[in-house]
Each structure stands twice: as structure tokens, then as C-alpha cells.
Design an enzyme around this catalytic site. Structure first.
Site, PDB file in Angstrom:
ATOM      1  N   LYS B 343      -7.904 -30.213 -48.453  1.00  0.00           N
ATOM      2  CA  LYS B 343      -7.717 -28.863 -47.898  1.00  0.00           C
ATOM      3  C   LYS B 343      -8.913 -28.416 -47.070  1.00  0.00           C
ATOM      4  O   LYS B 343      -8.802 -27.481 -46.288  1.00  0.00           O
ATOM      5  CB  LYS B 343      -7.453 -27.867 -49.027  1.00  0.00           C
ATOM      6  N   HIS B 348      -4.469 -25.081 -46.834  1.00  0.00           N
ATOM      7  CA  HIS B 348      -3.552 -25.119 -47.983  1.00  0.00           C
ATOM      8  C   HIS B 348      -2.112 -25.079 -47.476  1.00  0.00           C
ATOM      9  O   HIS B 348      -1.643 -24.042 -47.002  1.00  0.00           O
ATOM     10  CB  HIS B 348      -3.839 -23.931 -48.898  1.00  0.00           C
TER      11      HIS B 348
END
Lengths: 395, 421
Positions: B343, B348
Site C-alpha cells: 500500500k 488502499h
């Protein structure tokens, strides 16, 4: 008989007829069950509304209640009833090992905020900016959580401490067909010993009606008998609000703790007809064959929605499928979307447990069933897609 | 070779992988970017940024559906990933197996609402939308209002068998899709399954909703630096989009048709948290239980895990809790196990994240390269981990733990291995 037979040991039911298995059984067997309707609030649509509910009976903390909108409260409430009914409420050890599959769509959007944006958009060109402006200032943070699909399951974990696993399936009736099928398969394989499975649907919100009528599925001229809705002008569906949860448990686990069961789920089958190609009746017929129905008269609790194509196909397949006495429950409860299959299975379980059939809902169309129903079929043919059936028998 | 695992269940092989993220389309572009420490995070251009406190995201802007709304984009992300995975598996475009789709709960979007409202004649606000629906001459907007639509499009296109399952466990959804597919194969319900995680829902409303929960980074000035898992000055996650697909198959079935084994799904573990809707239990016990359950399900001991593909969102809470949970399970050894967060580069990807990161985990083992945690310039002294800082590392990795944690108390962990047992 097997240790891994799938038994229904708890029922949580809230519909327009009230709450709990007894209230529902007496309402539908009295022979005088009249649909409970509201034709004014969302006119021209008619709905089967929720009864008054004292949320505190299953959701004791007001703080928890405030974190949810009606859809989540309804599901959390029905889940608590099912756990209570199964004798598992407050049994922390049992709940910590309990698996959970919830069927859900989105929650209720804020009608006031959405409405204000839509009205303001009549006179503004900069709609992207408008959305940002209104949502950043008027949206309540808690409401976002009240809208997330998996937060019904999340709230059940918080309020009732069910934490073994938590899965949320999405997609109208198909989601709960898959949920019950998966829950039963987990128990049969020994993967789970007890599973909480169910859904809630709160129709008293314009978006929930929009989800049907963008496809032209709703009745628009009041209630009419389920099996003759294809003769009217509307789309055939009258919706209702409901919360329905089941506790499914392995025979071994239920017997070890001396818990009585309503019924056993002998088999669950699902289907996915390519309806535009005209395969729906054939798919329903295939599912009936896969269930290996007993010979002789059979009682069927049908979740038929009233949607013309699906309801006609189901009626045709069932009448060709043998001596099947059908009860169209949507006439009484409305179509309760994600909760439709759990409701049909719950009512079928009540017939098995009470060793008695439900009288015809629509006399003249639905045939009488004499004697004790040894097996009961529960069906849900989705108004638009997805098909499911379960065959229940005494535990 | 043994076809079953330590519990006598069929071993589950990975025979096809597909991926799309803000870094690009397909495995090779993604892997090249990921292992060179490139960020896919940028300033948002898809919608106006007025009034927004966060103006960056890892949106996928290079697809035909990128400006067609969350439903259309989520479908295209899933579609592209599925096509790549099915092709790699050598299945000639048809999976002929069940589908488990992790996707966001997609509602009718604002453009559609405005169009409906304009077409309505009677009523105010939301009721006017119903009036427009009644007057509509077609049902073009109906599919977007149904939660089963994306799965149906995929099912018809790829020959999915039976009723497809669309699921949501919030930010753990992608891992749950893999878990459910694995379990279906283990129960003997199917020889093969398609698991997809896809999320194209980075809309203004999604951004605002997460902002209201104070979940997003507001370090807008240098977008590529904003996602900084395990750093002291991390301040939230960066919303992103992506899609990933895995063809899973019983080892027996894969070998008998001569498919290449790309990796093995060894174990799945989960535990729900009953503490709070967005915060995890202070003692980390649900996450600890999920990690332990996955390792146990894999028939392994914690000291056999060679790399952790962290959930690593870059929120103050997640990274702290994840470190605590890993420390509880691995003990002192956690300081010497590489733990990195994809990430940091791709943001995300929400419902897709578990699947996206599973694809990267398999590639990590196959390629012998661990992707770095970038933007690790200011380590959080309370988090003592080998985060593979800033630069990818050559390493032979034979097993990976991949964590996924989500709102609503969702904790799902996967253990993957390079070779069958």
C-alpha cells in the site's frame, strides 16, 4: 442420520405480522391472515410495514442503537432473537466459535441530504462541487457506517458477540440463497458446528423502492392476490420489511446440549438461469429434480415475488413437478428481498415443527394440504435473477 | 506428490493470476513498478476537489470505464484481471467453475440520480426519482441498482458455473474471496474456482465518507509520499482502486491437466472483532487469533513464515495494532522477518486489497524479490520491524503471510506457499 445433519435450532423473525415464531405461526394458520398494508406513505406503492419494535429488548445499549439505521437495527434485533431462541444468547464461548453469514445490500442513505442536493441541482451547473459542498457539511459520519453492507454483521458481532467468522454476501435474493447453502455445506463438511445466517430488509425508504421500480417491478395500484398479479398493470411486486435469522447447528452439537430443533435441512440447491435466453422454467425443473422430492403430496412455501416472468415460471414448474400444494408467502409479508429465502425456510421449518400445513393463502388457486407434511419445500426464485430451494424434514 | 494437506483436504494451487492497479495493467507492468519502488498515488483529476481535505488517490485513470462510474469501473477492473488470470491458467476464456467476487457495495451514482431527478415531473427530492422511474421508457438504470449485476456480467462472460457469490468484508473482502474459493475446493464442491477482488469506487462521496471518519491521509502536497506505512508521521490511508483475480484449483486437477503451479493457498484464518465499528480491540486479540488461525490452518509453525505482506494501511491505528499482533504471534523473531506494505505504492484498494496483495505475494515467492515499503524516511520508533525500507530486496521466500483487516471487525489472514506440501 448423521452427526453432521444440518438442524435449525433457532429462529428470529420480525415481519409486518409481529415478532417471533409463535406469533407468526398463529397468524398464518388462523385461516384469517390478512395482509397488513400501508398504501399511503409511498403512494402509488403499497408496502407491508414493520410493526412497532422495542429495540431495547435485543439491543440494550442506546449507544449501539444510535450507531445503526433501521435496516441494521432490524437485522441485529432478529439475530438476537434467533440466538435467544436457540438458547445461545449470552453463551460467550458458543458465540465466539459461531460462524456468521449475513446477506445485505446497502443501508439507508440520508434522504434529507440527498434530497437537498437533488433540489439544489435544479439551479446549479457545478454539480460535482455541489455534491462536495453538501456532503462535507451535512453528512453524519455515523450514517456512513450505517450504510456499509458488512456493518450489519459488524453490529451483530458487537451486540451479540458472534465472532467465529463474519461474511457478508451481496446481491438481492441470490445472496441469501448462497448464504444458507454455504452455511449448510460448512456444517455438513465439519467445517462449522453452528452458524448464524440471515438478512434484514427495510423497504420503508425511497431508495429501496427505486431498486425495484427502475426495472418496473412494483405494483402501482394497491395490493392484489399474488398469483394473479400478471393480470394487472404493475410489475407484480409489493414489498415488505423483515428481519429473519436462523441458527443452523450440527446434529451432534444440538444433541450434545439437548437443544430441540424445528427441522433439518435435507438439501439446498441453487440455480442461475440465463433468463433472457428463456431458461428459467427449465432451471427450476432441474432444481426440483436435484432435490429428489418424495413421492406423494408435497407442501411448498414459495417465496415467489409476484414479478411476472419469475412467478409464472415457478408456478408452471411446480405444477408440472408433481402434487405440490404451494403457499405464496409474499402475499402476506410482501417481498422482503435479501430476507426472502430465510423467511421461506423459517416458515417451512415451522410447518415441520408443528406437524401441520399452512392453509391456502389464496383460496381457489392454492390447493389444500391434508395430513402431516413430512417434507416441506422452500423456494425463492429471484424477481430478476438467482434461484434457490431447500427441502426440510423432521429433525 | 501428496494431493492433500495435513488435514486430509485437497491442496489448493494457484494456476492463474491477473492484476490491474494505478501502477498499470497486467502482472509485468505492475511487478516492474512495484519492485522499483514506484508510487501510483497522484492528485485526483476525476472530480472537482473543492471543499475536500484529501485531494490525492490511487485511482485507475487509464481505462475506458475510468470516468463511467464506480459500477462500470469495478466491472472493468474485475474483467481485465479475470481475463489475464484465466489466460495464464490455460483455460481458453472459460472458467467453468464457481465465482467468488469481492466488490464494493455500489449504489446508483450521483450522475444517474441527477439525470433521474431531471426526468421526474412530480414530487421533491428522492421521491422525484421514483416518479422518473415510473415514467421511464427503458430500464437502463436498473442494472446499476442491483448488487448482483457485476457478478452476473462476469459469470456470463467467463462461463461461471452456478450461482456466483458477491461478498463484502470491507477492507478484507479480497482475502475473503480467496478464502471462500479455497474452502469450496477443500470441501470437494468444485475442482476449480475463480476468486476476484475489484474496487473502482474512488468517488467524491467515498472520499468524503472516509474523510469524515478521519481515515485518510491529508498529505496532499506530494502525493507519492503520502502513503507511508510504519512511519512516525503517517496520518491515514490513501484511497485507491484496483482489481486482481486468481484461478484456484485442486492440486490434483491442476497437475492432471498439466497446468503450471504458481503457488499454493496453504491456510486461511479469520476472527471477528466485537469491540467497535471502526477500531480494533485494544489487546489485538482478534487480529492475533486470525494470524494464528491462518498459520495453524496451513499446518505450519510461526517460524516457518518467511515474509509478511502486511495490511500496512498507513493509518496510525492499523500499523500499531498490526505490529502488536505480529509481535504477539512471532515473538522476538518478528524483528528479523521482512514485513512490507504494497500500500505504500498502490494505496488502499479497499475491497480489492486482499486479492491484489495475494497476487503480489505469489509473485514475491516466484520472482525471489520482496517489494519494499517506500516512503520509510522517518521510522516509527514504537514499531520495530524490518519493513524492507524503500528498496526491493532479493530473497528466496517460500511462504508468505498476508494480512487483511477491515471496518466492522473483519480480520482475515492467508498463508501462501511457493511449493505444495
Amino acid at each position: 442420520m448423521s452427526e453432521r445433519d444440518v438442524l435449525i435450532t433457532g429462529l428470529g423473525l420480525v415481519t409486518c405480522f409481529g415478532e417471533g415464531p409463535e406469533a407468526h405461526w398463529s397468524a398464518i394458520t388462523s385461516g384469517e391472515a390478512e395482509p397488513r398494508l400501508d398504501s399511503t406513505r409511498f403512494a402509488p406503492y403499497t408496502i407491508h410495514p414493520l410493526p412497532e419494535i422495542d429495540w431495547g429488548r435485543q439491543i440494550p445499549k442506546r449507544g449501539d442503537q444510535r450507531q445503526m439505521e433501521t435496516w441494521q437495527r432490524l437485522g441485529t434485533y432478529a439475530a438476537g432473537m434467533a440466538l435467544d431462541d436457540a438458547g445461545l444468547k449470552g453463551d460467550e464461548e458458543a458465540c465466539a466459535r459461531m460462524d456468521m453469514i449475513v446477506s445485505a445490500a446497502g443501508g439507508e442513505r440520508d434522504v434529507e441530504v440527498d434530497g437537498a442536493i437533488l433540489e439544489a441541482a435544479r439551479t446549479r451547473e457545478d454539480r460535482g462541487v455541489l455534491v462536495n459542498e453538501k456532503l462535507t457539511t451535512e453528512l453524519r459520519p455515523t450514517l456512513f457506517l450505517a450504510q456499509l453492507s458488512n456493518l450489519l454483521a459488524g453490529n451483530i458481532s458487537i451486540v451479540h458477540k458472534v465472532t467465529g467468522s463474519s461474511h457478508t454476501f451481496m446481491g438481492e435474493e441470490g445472496s441469501s440463497i448462497a448464504a444458507i447453502q454455504t452455511a449448510a455445506a460448512r456444517i455438513r463438511s465439519g467445517q462449522s458446528s453452528h452458524v448464524l445466517v440471515g438478512a434484514s430488509f427495510q423497504t420503508e425508504h425511497p431508495d429501496m423502492l427505486l431498486g425495484y421500480d427502475l426495472g418496473g417491478f412494483l405494483e402501482r395500484e394497491g395490493w392484489r392476490p399474488l398469483w394473479s398479479r400478471d393480470q394487472g398493470k404493475g410489475g407484480g411486486v409489493v414489498t415488505g420489511s423483515a428481519g429473519v435469522f436462523l441458527v443452523l447447528e450440527s446434529r451432534a452439537r444440538a444433541e450434545a446440549r439437548g437443544q430441540k430443533a424445528y427441522a433439518a435441512i435435507r438439501n439446498v440447491v441453487s440455480g442461475y438461469a440465463d433468463r433472457p435466453l428463456g431458461g428459467l422454467t427449465a432451471e427450476i425443473t432441474r432444481m426440483l429434480a436435484d432435490l429428489e422430492l418424495p413421492s406423494g403430496p408435497l407442501l411448498a412455501i414459495s417465496g415467489a415475488s409476484g414479478a411476472h416472468e419469475a412467478t409464472t415460471a415457478e408456478r408452471d414448474a411446480l405444477s408440472a413437478g408433481g402434487d405440490i400444494a404451494v403457499r405464496g408467502i409474499a402475499a402476506l409479508f410482501g417481498h422482503v428481498k435479501e430476507a426472502q429465502f430465510p423467511l421461506a425456510v423459517a416458515l417451512a421449518a415451522l410447518c415441520i415443527a408443528n406437524r401441520s400445513a399452512v392453509p391456502p393463502v389464496e383460496t381457489g388457486v392454492e390447493t389444500l394440504f391434508d395430513g402431516v407434511p413430512e417434507r416441506v419445500l422452500a423456494t425463492t426464485i429471484g424477481y430478476h435473477r438467482a434461484e434457490g430451494m431447500a427441502l426440510l424434514e423432521p429433525a | 506428490m501428496k494431493m492433500t494437506d495435513h488435514k486430509g483436504r485437497p491442496q489448493v494451487a494457484v494456476t492463474g493470476l491477473g492484476i490491474v492497479t494505478s501502477l498499470g495493467k497486467g502482472k509485468s507492468d505492475n511487478w516492474a513498478a512495484l519492485t522499483s519502488g514506484k508510487s501510483g498515488i497522484h492528485s485526483i483529476t476525476r472530480f472537482p476537489l473543492d471543499h475536500l481535505s484529501t485531494t490525492i488517490a490511487g485511482t485507475v485513470d487509464f481505462l475506458e470505464a475510468s470516468d463511467k462510474g464506480a459500477g462500470a469501473l469495478t466491472f472493468q477492473l474485475a474483467d481485465l484481471a479475470a481475463a489475464e488470470a484465466i489466460e495464464q491458467a490455460g483455460l481458453d476464456g472459460r472458467i467453468d467453475a464457481p465465482l467468488f467476487l469481492a466488490s464494493p457495495p455500489v449504489e446508483i451514482d450521483w450522475n444517474a440520480r441527477f439525470a433521474l431527478h431531471a426526468a421526474g415531473v412530480e414530487g421533491e427530492g428522492c421521491n422525484r426519482l421514483l416518479d422518473a422511474a415510473r415514467r421511464a421508457e427503458n430500464h437502463d438504470l436498473f442494472p446499476a441498482s442491483q448488487f448482483g449485476t457485476i457478478a452476473e456480467q462476469l459469470a456470463r462472460k467467463y462461463g461461471v458455473r452456478g450461482l456466483p457469490i458477491t461478498l463484502s468484508t470491507a477492507c478484507a473482502s479480497g482475502a475473503t474471496a480467496i478464502q471462500l474459493a479455497t474452502e469450496a475446493i477443500r470441501r470437494g464442491e468444485c475442482e476449480r474456482a475463480l476468486a476476484i477482488g475489484a474496487d473502482g469506487s474512488a468517488t467524491a462521496e467515498a472520499l468524503i465518507r472516509f474523510s469524515l471518519l478521519s481515515a485518510l491521509s491529508t498529505q496532499n502536497e506530494r502525493p507519492e509520499k503520502a502513503s507511508k506505512p510504519f512511519s512516525k508521521d503517517r496520518d491515514g490511508f490513501v484511497l485507491a482502486e484496483g482489481g486482481a483475480a486468481l484461478v484456484l484449483e485442486s492440486l490434483d486437477s491442476a497437475l492432471s491437466r498439466g497446468a503450471e503451479i504458481l503457488g499454493i493457498i496453504r491456510g486461511c484464518g479469520e476472527r471477528a472483532d466485537d469491540f467497535h465499528r471502526t477500531r480494533s480491540k485494544p489487546d489485538g486479540s482478534p487480529a492475533i487469533a486470525a494470524v494464528s488461525a491462518a498459520i495453524e490452518d496451513a499446518g505450519m509453525r510461526p517460524d516457518e513464515i518467511g515474509y509478511v505482506n502486511a495490511h500496512g494501511t498507513s493509518t496510525p491505528e492499523n500499523d500499531k495494532m498490526e505490529h502488536m499482533s505480529l509481535s504477539a504471534v512471532f515473538g522476538e523473531r518478528i524483528r528479523h522477518i521482512p514485513v512490507s506494505s504494497n500500500k505504500s505504492m498502490i494505496g488502499h484498494t479497499l475491497s480489492a486489497a486482499g486479492a491484489v496483495e495475494a497476487v503480489f505475494s505469489i509473485l514475491t515467492m516466484r520472482e525471489g524479490v520482496i517489494p519494499p515499503t517506500i516512503n520509510y524516511d522517518n521510522p516509527d520508533p514504537a514499531i520495530e520491524l524490518d519493513v524492507v525500507p524503500n528498496v526491493a530486496r532479493q530473497a528466496s521466500v517460500s511462504s508468505v503471510l498476508s494480512n487483511s483487516f477491515g471496518f466492522g471487525g473483519q480480520n482475515t489472514c492467508l498463508v501462501m506457499a511457493r511449493e505444495p506440501v
